[in-house]
Design an enzyme around this catalytic site. Sequence first.
Site, PDB file in Angstrom:
ATOM      1  N   LEU A 262      -8.731  -7.386  36.573  1.00  0.00           N
ATOM      2  CA  LEU A 262      -9.098  -7.868  37.899  1.00  0.00           C
ATOM      3  C   LEU A 262      -8.134  -8.985  38.359  1.00  0.00           C
ATOM      4  CD1 LEU A 262     -11.228  -7.752  40.217  1.00  0.00           C
ATOM      5  CD2 LEU A 262     -12.538  -9.472  38.982  1.00  0.00           C
TER       6      LEU A 262
ATOM      7  N   GLY B 118      -7.703 -15.105  41.681  1.00  0.00           N
ATOM      8  CA  GLY B 118      -8.505 -15.310  40.474  1.00  0.00           C
ATOM      9  C   GLY B 118      -9.964 -15.428  40.872  1.00  0.00           C
TER      10      GLY B 118
ATOM     11  N   ARG C 162     -20.065 -37.860   4.966  1.00  0.00           N
ATOM     12  CA  ARG C 162     -19.130 -38.966   5.174  1.00  0.00           C
ATOM     13  C   ARG C 162     -19.856 -40.306   5.095  1.00  0.00           C
ATOM     14  NH1 ARG C 162     -14.138 -40.940   4.681  1.00  0.00           N
ATOM     15  NH2 ARG C 162     -13.551 -42.342   6.383  1.00  0.00           N
TER      16      ARG C 162
ATOM     17  N   GLU D 270     -14.274 -15.189  33.517  1.00  0.00           N
ATOM     18  CA  GLU D 270     -15.449 -14.498  34.075  1.00  0.00           C
ATOM     19  C   GLU D 270     -16.185 -15.384  35.089  1.00  0.00           C
ATOM     20  OE1 GLU D 270     -17.542 -11.717  31.853  1.00  0.00           O
ATOM     21  OE2 GLU D 270     -16.019 -11.540  30.295  1.00  0.00           O
TER      22      GLU D 270
END
Length: 386
Positions: free
Chosen positions: A125, A131, A272, A367
């Site tokens: 696409l 875009g 830690r 997307e």
Amino acid sequence: MDFSLRPEDVRWRDVAREFAQNEVAPIAREMDEKGEMPMALIAHMAKLGLLGSTLTKEYGGSGMSHLAQALVYEELGRACSSVRGFVTVHSSLVIQCINAWGSDAQKKKYLDKLATGKEIGCYCLTEPEAGSDAAGIQTMATHAKGGYLINGEKIWITNANIANIALVFARTADLEDAKPHERISAFIMRTDSKGFDRERMPGKELGHRASDHAHIHFHDCFVPEDQMLGAAGQGFKVAMSALDHGRLGVAAGALGVHQACMDASLDFTRKRRQFGKRIADFEMIQSALAEMKMTLEASRHLVYHAAWKKDQGLDSTLETSMAKLHATEAALKAASDAVLLHGGRGYSNEYPVERYYRDIKGLQIYEGTSHIQRIVIARQIVGKEK
Ligand SMILES: Cc1cc2nc3c(=O)[nH]c(=O)nc-3n(C[C@H](O)[C@H](O)[C@H](O)COP(=O)(O)OP(=O)(O)OC[C@H]3O[C@@H](n4cnc5c(N)ncnc54)[C@H](O)[C@@H]3O)c2cc1C
């Protein structure tokens, strides 16, 4: 209201979890460094039924629910976003789209091969000048004898260098007078067609480094008339319906990344020690962990609810966009915090959190970016002026 998962959904989650933790997680760093994904992983997922997902057995699919599919994406995303991204494009954007819009002949021709991994799909696409504004694409389909000639280019196309089948969206020359979103048509193209030229995207990518992203040029690339997907001018609807499935896949993948950040952060902060105690016992660290857990569960509810709506056959555009927006943004914050909680170690690829931090940025963009999801959500709730 029943929040428990059905046994068949749990079964798919466990299949995906075992595969992801045993086969993907141990090589995720190596794949990221080498910038490639072994084809054997794809074959393995096909064998397990993870590619056929929601497709019925008639077409070689696994017949899983949308919720089970989301659980699969979550587990894959927890191990590696490149692998999860491969499957989301192949299954949600390509297989589910052909299943929804294809003629019987098209379904018979493509679905079984895609579901069983004999062929790979990509979704084309995005273009250099279009875009977020997908209706503004410039790739053109011009009528020729028995079909169409496609000319134009696409960028950032996931899986395209290894794909056999491409879903291509193009403006239809015959419909140039129509509104932008009514002049687009969708085509199923073979990637070995003459004039279909592809190359890797230039530059070193921030994340998803084991994924394959291509720049495609179409030069008078012929596609037969019967390979149009849906009717002429329906391409925009076809593209958006595919994204409605794909976005849920991205949301579930983000949930997986968030879970991985949680796991890594709990493990590290319990081990830690500074100032004579576990850093997990400092209140500021606990505050970060508590927020990470709370936003994780909020994303999980949104993702599973959107999937549940799909399984009920209900419209889920609003829920899917909310799930994508929340899950990607929350996972981005979680990944940033996970790096911080690891201190200097988090900045090195000796620990996986720096990869989660780089990968999650992609989920926020593809997307439909976070801005676009906000637009979709607002349109759904505000409605059109009467
Ligand atoms: C890793 C990766 C994989 C991808 N895979 C695929 C694929 O398989 N197939 C495919 O077709 N594409 C793919 N893409 C492309 C992706 O979908 C696009 O990059 C994305 O849709 C954004 O488009 P753009 O890059 O042109 O940005 P632009 O649309 O130019 O956006 C630039 C900025 O402007 C904002 N913006 C744009 N319009 C508006 C508006 N109306 N209101 C507010 N803000 C706005 C955006 O949110 C963004 O922040 C992929 C991208 C990446 C990074």
